[in-house]
Design an enzyme around this catalytic site. Sequence first.
Site, short mmCIF file in Angstrom:
data_model
loop_
_atom_site.label_atom_id
_atom_site.label_comp_id
_atom_site.label_asym_id
_atom_site.label_seq_id
_atom_site.Cartn_x
_atom_site.Cartn_y
_atom_site.Cartn_z
N LYS A 120 0.85 -1.20 0.00
CA LYS A 120 0.00 0.00 0.00
C LYS A 120 0.89 1.25 0.00
O LYS A 120 1.93 1.27 0.69
CB LYS A 120 -0.90 -0.04 1.24
CG LYS A 120 -2.03 0.96 1.28
CD LYS A 120 -2.93 0.68 2.49
CE LYS A 120 -4.06 1.65 2.64
NZ LYS A 120 -4.94 1.34 3.79
N SER A 171 -9.70 1.34 2.83
CA SER A 171 -8.84 2.14 2.00
C SER A 171 -7.74 1.35 1.29
O SER A 171 -7.05 1.91 0.43
CB SER A 171 -8.17 3.22 2.86
OG SER A 171 -7.39 2.63 3.88
N SER A 177 -10.24 -1.32 6.93
CA SER A 177 -9.64 -1.00 5.61
C SER A 177 -8.88 -2.12 4.92
O SER A 177 -8.51 -1.97 3.75
CB SER A 177 -8.70 0.20 5.74
OG SER A 177 -9.42 1.38 5.84
#
Lengths: 476, 98
Positions: free
Chosen positions: A63, A138, A162
Amino acid sequence: MVSNIIELKEKLNNEEDIKLLFNETIKKAKKCNEKYNAFVTITDSYEHIESDSILNGIPYSLKDNFSTEGILTTGSSNLLKSYVPAFDSTVYEKLKNAGAVLIGKTVLDELAMGGTGTTGHTGIVKNPCNESRMIGGSSSGSAASVAAGVVPFSIGSDTGDSVRKPASYSGIVGFKPTYGRISRYGLFNFASSLDHVGILSKTVTDAAIVTDILKGYDPKDMTSLKDDGIKYVNEINNDIEGKKLFYIKEIIDVETEDEDVKENIKLFYELINKIKNIGVTVEEVSFDKSLLNAILGSYYSISCAESTSNNSNLTGLPFGERIEGKDYKEIMINTRTKGFSELIKRRFVLGSYILKRENQEKLYLNALRVRRLIVEKMNELFNKYDGLILPSTGGIAPLFNGNDSDKLSNEYLLLENHMIIGNFGGYPSISIPYGKVNNMPVGVNITCGVMKDALTLNIAKKLEELIEYDGGEYHV
Amino acid sequence: MVTIDELKEYSNNLMFRMKEEEYETLSNEFDTFLGWMEYINKIEGLKDIEPMYFPFDLGNVELRCDEPIKSIESDYALKNAKVVKDGSVIVPRVVDGE
């Protein structure tokens, strides 16, 4: 399929094989980006440190809120669109030393503050299971890169759900271990008391393999935990007969006209019956609804307050996308005005309001008090039961519908937001795919008591075998 | 009830500007959020509960020894700053004169 990592590993006999796999993966990543916009950066140089670890030569994605020295790290924000860190996050360092090969940095909701995959500065992330639907966030690009079959695992971060929610929406596994089990050093802070590092993979075994590599105390993160000395991958096949699970009546008792939610709940009860048939007790328990209804408000209060404070260093002066002005104040205003999206600004204003001296008692401290009441009740239940089981979400991955999905609204289901409990208490929590509704994957969530990471993975692995989920493949 | 003018003051203090229509959205969100918190504030006995800042007692927190450790060189740390001179970030002059 037991493990994508082991399957790949068996094909890697030498450096040449590893390089070949890297090149093939990069090609897939580029295709994945064209179709789903999963990556901010696809690595253009091959970097591999030879190791005797099980991850040696295995490609993965990270990420884009984990610091990687010399590699662009944007947090999917315009304000950081050219930021190149001067140090490595511990997660990246450990994976590098284990011989894993980074193939790209993945798109997130800007600064990890969102759950739709629509607010990253490089555009929306599409769901490989159905491009007209969101993948959630996310950790959006991380989920897409695994679901699309580019990499066997990806690293995400989980502050509310997330990692677990995008995993559920895209038919893969999303695991966040106990708070502090994996160092947060070099992870951009969102809400420090809720932030966890998490793993997205196709199988529970792979989540265990990666957690084994990443866990352990880190002097650079004072909240990290001393290693528990357990190799999780060795514990996942334990028999779970005699274990006791519970689900919460007030969360699952949903009055809704949404056919997808109804179908998901039906699937859940079918799974519960199957679980009972393998000698696991599953009981319904009641939980104070006034506390459950306070989850979302408390979460927003705590997370917005912490994030406003954490991100006050984004000024454009020592780093970031500086926009010039007549003095340093105007530089900061110009930079932050242009650098942050509307959603981020709204969250910061809310956080600032919550932290104002006269509001703190009613808005911030009361949210933290609710957090304690919920966690104490959960801890009581974890003394009696081995784990909590619930559908990971109510419905399936939402359709793209403009910018409404991240606006605060009174129209929400407890079933859509209950996984926040895992962050309030720092509990190990996992979502695994367990079926399809309206031709989209849905996940089931297992959460256990603090430090029970091995048990969480063990239960999830046994359920994975029981479910025999076949979601099809979405290879690029 | 939070007024649009108050919201503007907050964004001003946070050092960013927002568009007029964005304040409308924000105002609606405040109504939602404050409604949630009003509900929370009615939970019985809440004021006697100790706030929970971390998920559990982090019993192992240890301070490191007070000894110098290796840090990154300032030139390297400044690589991301747009305007740098003599090891410092340069901003426009705020005081008149030489």
